[in-house]
Design an enzyme around this catalytic site. Sequence first.
Site, PDB file in Angstrom:
ATOM      1  N   ARG A 124       0.826  -1.205   0.000  1.00  0.00           N
ATOM      2  CA  ARG A 124       0.000   0.000   0.000  1.00  0.00           C
ATOM      3  C   ARG A 124       0.863   1.258   0.000  1.00  0.00           C
ATOM      4  O   ARG A 124       0.522   2.243  -0.655  1.00  0.00           O
ATOM      5  CB  ARG A 124      -0.946  -0.040   1.196  1.00  0.00           C
ATOM      6  CG  ARG A 124      -2.015   0.992   1.122  1.00  0.00           C
ATOM      7  CD  ARG A 124      -3.163   0.699   2.098  1.00  0.00           C
ATOM      8  NE  ARG A 124      -4.382   1.087   1.437  1.00  0.00           N
ATOM      9  CZ  ARG A 124      -5.555   0.529   1.595  1.00  0.00           C
ATOM     10  NH1 ARG A 124      -5.700  -0.489   2.405  1.00  0.00           N
ATOM     11  NH2 ARG A 124      -6.599   0.973   0.954  1.00  0.00           N
ATOM     12  N   PHE A 138      -9.457   1.165  -3.089  1.00  0.00           N
ATOM     13  CA  PHE A 138      -9.720   0.256  -1.976  1.00  0.00           C
ATOM     14  C   PHE A 138     -10.272   1.002  -0.768  1.00  0.00           C
ATOM     15  O   PHE A 138     -10.054   2.196  -0.598  1.00  0.00           O
ATOM     16  CB  PHE A 138      -8.423  -0.450  -1.551  1.00  0.00           C
ATOM     17  CG  PHE A 138      -7.916  -1.433  -2.560  1.00  0.00           C
ATOM     18  CD1 PHE A 138      -8.338  -2.749  -2.528  1.00  0.00           C
ATOM     19  CD2 PHE A 138      -7.025  -1.046  -3.546  1.00  0.00           C
ATOM     20  CE1 PHE A 138      -7.877  -3.664  -3.461  1.00  0.00           C
ATOM     21  CE2 PHE A 138      -6.559  -1.940  -4.483  1.00  0.00           C
ATOM     22  CZ  PHE A 138      -6.986  -3.256  -4.443  1.00  0.00           C
ATOM     23  N   HIS A 139     -10.940   0.269   0.106  1.00  0.00           N
ATOM     24  CA  HIS A 139     -11.291   0.766   1.434  1.00  0.00           C
ATOM     25  C   HIS A 139      -9.992   0.978   2.201  1.00  0.00           C
ATOM     26  O   HIS A 139      -8.960   0.404   1.845  1.00  0.00           O
ATOM     27  CB  HIS A 139     -12.167  -0.284   2.135  1.00  0.00           C
ATOM     28  CG  HIS A 139     -12.821   0.203   3.380  1.00  0.00           C
ATOM     29  ND1 HIS A 139     -12.194   0.190   4.596  1.00  0.00           N
ATOM     30  CD2 HIS A 139     -14.057   0.726   3.587  1.00  0.00           C
ATOM     31  CE1 HIS A 139     -13.016   0.671   5.523  1.00  0.00           C
ATOM     32  NE2 HIS A 139     -14.152   1.006   4.931  1.00  0.00           N
ATOM     33  N   TYR A 140     -10.037   1.766   3.256  1.00  0.00           N
ATOM     34  CA  TYR A 140      -8.817   1.983   4.038  1.00  0.00           C
ATOM     35  C   TYR A 140      -8.423   0.766   4.862  1.00  0.00           C
ATOM     36  O   TYR A 140      -7.285   0.667   5.328  1.00  0.00           O
ATOM     37  CB  TYR A 140      -8.946   3.222   4.938  1.00  0.00           C
ATOM     38  CG  TYR A 140     -10.003   3.108   6.010  1.00  0.00           C
ATOM     39  CD1 TYR A 140      -9.729   2.490   7.233  1.00  0.00           C
ATOM     40  CD2 TYR A 140     -11.279   3.621   5.810  1.00  0.00           C
ATOM     41  CE1 TYR A 140     -10.695   2.382   8.217  1.00  0.00           C
ATOM     42  CE2 TYR A 140     -12.248   3.528   6.785  1.00  0.00           C
ATOM     43  CZ  TYR A 140     -11.952   2.910   7.986  1.00  0.00           C
ATOM     44  OH  TYR A 140     -12.916   2.805   8.958  1.00  0.00           O
ATOM     45  N   ARG A 141      -9.312  -0.182   5.025  1.00  0.00           N
ATOM     46  CA  ARG A 141      -8.984  -1.384   5.801  1.00  0.00           C
ATOM     47  C   ARG A 141      -8.208  -2.381   4.958  1.00  0.00           C
ATOM     48  O   ARG A 141      -8.305  -2.408   3.738  1.00  0.00           O
ATOM     49  CB  ARG A 141     -10.256  -2.048   6.322  1.00  0.00           C
ATOM     50  CG  ARG A 141     -10.938  -1.234   7.383  1.00  0.00           C
ATOM     51  CD  ARG A 141     -12.122  -1.966   7.961  1.00  0.00           C
ATOM     52  NE  ARG A 141     -12.702  -1.163   9.025  1.00  0.00           N
ATOM     53  CZ  ARG A 141     -13.992  -1.059   9.247  1.00  0.00           C
ATOM     54  NH1 ARG A 141     -14.855  -1.724   8.490  1.00  0.00           N
ATOM     55  NH2 ARG A 141     -14.432  -0.321  10.236  1.00  0.00           N
TER      56      ARG A 141
END
Length: 192
Positions: A124, A138-141
């Site tokens: 990331r 993407f989602h932050y998770r």
Amino acid sequence: MSDTANPTVPALAKSDQNLVWLDCEMSGLNPETERLLEIAVVVTSADLTLRVEGPVFAIHQADAVLDGMDAWNKGTHGRSGLIDKVRASTVTEADAERELLAFLSRYVPKGVVPMCGNSIGQDRRFLVKYMPKLEAFFHYRNVDVSTLKELAKRWKPEAYSSFKKAQRHTALADVHESIDELLHYRTHLLAV
């Protein structure tokens, strides 16, 4: 690569429950000074039973980047053939990012699925710098299999030691290995 081009690949409907698995091979660990060499994605169903391979890109980098790698990276990426693929590639980071976004948008909506993989925070960091649109998709998770690996090592060593990695260090092989490792921990650590 695509489930429509290859009839042996199972169809996977677009869903916010699908998981996107990603792996990058890099010239080193510091995104401020190192570059992306290879990236691969696989989309799975939520239960990990269906897998659809996305595009795999060797990303062209200048000889100075490749020549500046440390001994571990030169040896690992030389043995896998990645250095030669990167030198021969005409694909830029922007090209790969655009194609990956087009592929992923067929299987997951933007902004809702976690990025999945092993030590995915490291991947990331490179995406933030070199493929920011892909990272923002993407989602932050994250779903980071290395978290389970570290917990298994401490809480259930037999679950940790019974999964053997092939250590191929190619992006697509590493993605599949991460999925297999999560399946292993689901059975031997989480008892789900």
